[in-house]
Design a protein around this motif. Structure first.
Motif, PDB file in Angstrom:
ATOM      1  N   VAL A 209      -3.774 -13.093  -0.464  1.00  0.00           N
ATOM      2  CA  VAL A 209      -3.490 -13.051  -1.669  1.00  0.00           C
ATOM      3  C   VAL A 209      -4.114 -11.768  -2.102  1.00  0.00           C
ATOM      4  O   VAL A 209      -3.665 -11.031  -3.038  1.00  0.00           O
ATOM      5  N   ASN A 210      -5.481 -11.454  -1.867  1.00  0.00           N
ATOM      6  CA  ASN A 210      -6.213 -10.493  -2.238  1.00  0.00           C
ATOM      7  C   ASN A 210      -6.037  -9.311  -1.700  1.00  0.00           C
ATOM      8  O   ASN A 210      -6.814  -8.159  -2.156  1.00  0.00           O
ATOM      9  N   VAL A 211      -5.579  -9.255  -0.596  1.00  0.00           N
ATOM     10  CA  VAL A 211      -5.321  -8.017   0.275  1.00  0.00           C
ATOM     11  C   VAL A 211      -3.954  -7.653   0.040  1.00  0.00           C
ATOM     12  O   VAL A 211      -3.635  -6.246   0.464  1.00  0.00           O
ATOM     13  N   PHE A 212      -2.986  -8.172  -0.005  1.00  0.00           N
ATOM     14  CA  PHE A 212      -1.653  -7.955   0.090  1.00  0.00           C
ATOM     15  C   PHE A 212      -1.091  -6.755  -0.603  1.00  0.00           C
ATOM     16  O   PHE A 212      -0.308  -5.976  -0.263  1.00  0.00           O
ATOM     17  N   SER A 213      -1.730  -6.745  -2.063  1.00  0.00           N
ATOM     18  CA  SER A 213      -1.249  -5.673  -2.917  1.00  0.00           C
ATOM     19  C   SER A 213      -1.412  -4.247  -2.345  1.00  0.00           C
ATOM     20  O   SER A 213      -0.956  -3.296  -2.504  1.00  0.00           O
ATOM     21  N   PHE A 214      -2.774  -4.192  -1.677  1.00  0.00           N
ATOM     22  CA  PHE A 214      -2.967  -3.017  -0.911  1.00  0.00           C
ATOM     23  C   PHE A 214      -2.041  -2.750   0.115  1.00  0.00           C
ATOM     24  O   PHE A 214      -1.533  -1.683   0.277  1.00  0.00           O
ATOM     25  N   ILE A 215      -1.711  -3.655   1.018  1.00  0.00           N
ATOM     26  CA  ILE A 215      -0.644  -3.445   2.051  1.00  0.00           C
ATOM     27  C   ILE A 215       0.496  -2.969   1.729  1.00  0.00           C
ATOM     28  O   ILE A 215       1.175  -1.939   2.163  1.00  0.00           O
ATOM     29  N   LYS A 216       1.063  -3.734   0.593  1.00  0.00           N
ATOM     30  CA  LYS A 216       2.394  -3.441  -0.180  1.00  0.00           C
ATOM     31  C   LYS A 216       2.489  -1.971  -0.410  1.00  0.00           C
ATOM     32  O   LYS A 216       3.676  -1.268  -0.617  1.00  0.00           O
ATOM     33  N   ARG A 217       1.369  -1.337  -0.807  1.00  0.00           N
ATOM     34  CA  ARG A 217       1.635   0.359  -1.449  1.00  0.00           C
ATOM     35  C   ARG A 217       1.874   1.097  -0.214  1.00  0.00           C
ATOM     36  O   ARG A 217       2.135   2.005  -0.597  1.00  0.00           O
ATOM     37  N   PHE A 218       1.725   0.896   0.969  1.00  0.00           N
ATOM     38  CA  PHE A 218       2.262   1.860   2.186  1.00  0.00           C
ATOM     39  C   PHE A 218       3.872   1.760   2.120  1.00  0.00           C
ATOM     40  O   PHE A 218       4.129   2.819   2.822  1.00  0.00           O
ATOM     41  N   PHE A 219       4.582   0.924   1.432  1.00  0.00           N
ATOM     42  CA  PHE A 219       5.889   0.721   1.700  1.00  0.00           C
ATOM     43  C   PHE A 219       6.563   1.284   0.250  1.00  0.00           C
ATOM     44  O   PHE A 219       7.737   1.160   0.023  1.00  0.00           O
ATOM     45  N   ALA A 220       5.822   1.936  -0.647  1.00  0.00           N
ATOM     46  CA  ALA A 220       6.242   2.629  -1.848  1.00  0.00           C
ATOM     47  C   ALA A 220       7.381   3.553  -1.720  1.00  0.00           C
ATOM     48  O   ALA A 220       8.039   4.024  -2.602  1.00  0.00           O
ATOM     49  N   PHE A 221       7.469   4.107  -0.347  1.00  0.00           N
ATOM     50  CA  PHE A 221       8.350   5.333  -0.181  1.00  0.00           C
ATOM     51  C   PHE A 221       9.813   4.741   0.062  1.00  0.00           C
ATOM     52  O   PHE A 221      10.798   5.465  -0.244  1.00  0.00           O
ATOM     53  N   ASN A 222       9.943   3.393   0.025  1.00  0.00           N
ATOM     54  CA  ASN A 222      11.322   2.660  -0.049  1.00  0.00           C
ATOM     55  C   ASN A 222      11.266   1.382  -0.891  1.00  0.00           C
ATOM     56  O   ASN A 222      10.747   0.470  -0.460  1.00  0.00           O
ATOM     57  N   ALA A 223      12.115   1.793  -2.088  1.00  0.00           N
ATOM     58  CA  ALA A 223      12.062   0.516  -3.060  1.00  0.00           C
ATOM     59  C   ALA A 223      12.643  -0.794  -2.576  1.00  0.00           C
ATOM     60  O   ALA A 223      12.211  -1.910  -2.769  1.00  0.00           O
ATOM     61  N   GLY A 224      13.659  -0.697  -1.501  1.00  0.00           N
ATOM     62  CA  GLY A 224      14.290  -1.771  -0.971  1.00  0.00           C
ATOM     63  C   GLY A 224      13.331  -2.702  -0.306  1.00  0.00           C
ATOM     64  O   GLY A 224      13.187  -3.709  -0.296  1.00  0.00           O
TER      65      GLY A 224
END
Length: 370
Positions: free
Chosen positions: A8-23
């Motif tokens: 829960v506390n690290v996932f927000s960091f991980i998901k930022r790597f996928f900001a290149f694709n909104a889907g």
């Protein structure tokens, strides 16, 4: 529980790597919800969710239902949080605490990484680009969803370090509270810390006093600070009134748009052209559920018996309620649920020692009576 806590506390960091694709980004954001999957659910919470759903329907705010779903899921998973050992998990997470704090310091000194800048500029972040730099200062959020989650995470460890009397860690945690820069959580934590470790009275009455202290400071921010900081230069975001001004103006619009009757019946938020978020937990509850429905919503969360640990986190929760809607953030509320509902070895051992110390006296008294 340890894996869920870290995820829960690290996932927000991980998901930022996928900001290149909104889907892809908008799909993986639901992964943290898997952390509340549990074979046992709270029966009391089922009844609560049903009653709250009915109130939303009759107040005309059923369209806001989606905003509460993640909070409802956490309520249903209360048995899972009750099985968690607070002291053991926090102690095991100290290396993680140090890493995320150092990363937050790095953001503060050197600015955001390219990954974070791309995320901020993608339009997928929780706020626009201007919100990440206030008063000329970079607002660090480390691996967390936003600044309040980062600050609350630090507040959790500050409590543990104080209980364990780890003095250098305490100093480091206090410094990190300020660096993290979420003013609402920072102020609420200071108030909670004062009442928990200096006043040392743990009851509903003293919790109400902590609530009044938070209310007093909030009112000072609304009415006193504008006068002070209009006449002198703002030096840091923590003292900057401008970042707080928008929230106050929003609450003024709510009061101007609504009639006095909304206090008891709630208002149809959509038909009045208002947003479901108010940046104030208490206004949000009153608008959605009316005063009685709002009180029911609040007291259901506060129903656990107040002890030293619960008191500290309840006080933070009640204080931060003046600055944010809170329950709309899954990440933030996950931390609150863990902190409040988990059990603590230190509290159990203290209770056992107290009972042991009283036993000889009781036996002596019994022998005298005989």
């Amino acid at each position: 529980m340890f894996f869920r806590f870290i995820l829960v506390n690290v996932f927000s960091f991980i998901k930022r790597f996928f900001a290149f694709n909104a889907g892809i980004y908008n799909t993986i954001v639901f992964i943290p919800l898997l952390t509340v999957l549990t074979p046992r659910i709270s029966k009391n919470s089922i009844l609560f969710v049903l009653i709250i759903s009915i109130i939303l329907f009759f107040t005309g705010n059923i369209n806001s239902y989606g905003n509460f779903i993640m909070y409802f899921l956490l309520l249903l998973a209360i048995p899972m949080f009750k099985r968690a050992n607070f002291d053991e998990l926090v102690n095991k997470s100290i290396p993680f605490f140090i890493v995320v704090c150092l990363y937050g310091i790095s953001q503060k000194i050197f600015g955001y990484s390219p990954v974070e800048i791309n995320w901020i500029q993608s339009g997928l972040s929780f706020a626009d680009e201007r919100e990440f730099i206030g008063g000329g200062d970079v607002r660090p959020f480390s691996t967390f969803a936003s600044m309040p989650e980062f600050t609350l995470f630090i507040a959790i460890f500050l409590y543990y370090f104080t209980i364990e009397k780890k003095r250098w860690y305490i100093i480091f945690a206090v410094i990190m509270l300020y660096i993290a820069g979420s003013r609402g959580v920072f102020i609420s934590t200071l108030i909670a810390y004062f009442f928990t470790f200096f006043v040392k009275r743990y009851s509903s009455w003293y919790l109400f006093l902590a609530f009044l202290a938070s209310l007093t400071i909030f009112l000072c921010l609304v009415f006193v600070f504008p006068i002070i900081f209009n006449s002198q230069e703002e030096t840091t975001r923590m003292l900057a009134y401008g970042t707080f001004n928008g929230r106050v103006e929003l609450l003024n619009r709510v009061l101007e748009t609504s009639s006095a009757s909304y206090l008891f019946t709630g208002v149809d938020i959509k038909s009045m052209g208002l947003e479901p978020t108010f940046d104030n937990f208490y206004f949000m509850l009153t608008a959605h559920f009316g005063v009685f429905g709002g009180l029911y919503f609040l007291f259901f969360f506060l129903r656990p018996k107040v002890n030293k640990k619960n008191y500290y986190f309840f006080a933070i929760f009640l204080g931060y309620g003046f600055y944010a809607d809170m329950v709309f953030s899954y990440y933030l509320m996950f931390l609150f649920f863990f902190a409040i509902y988990s059990y603590s070895d230190s509290l159990i051992s203290t209770k056992s020692q107290l009972q042991t110390s009283l036993t000889p006296a009781n036996n002596h008294l019994s022998n005298n009576i005989c």
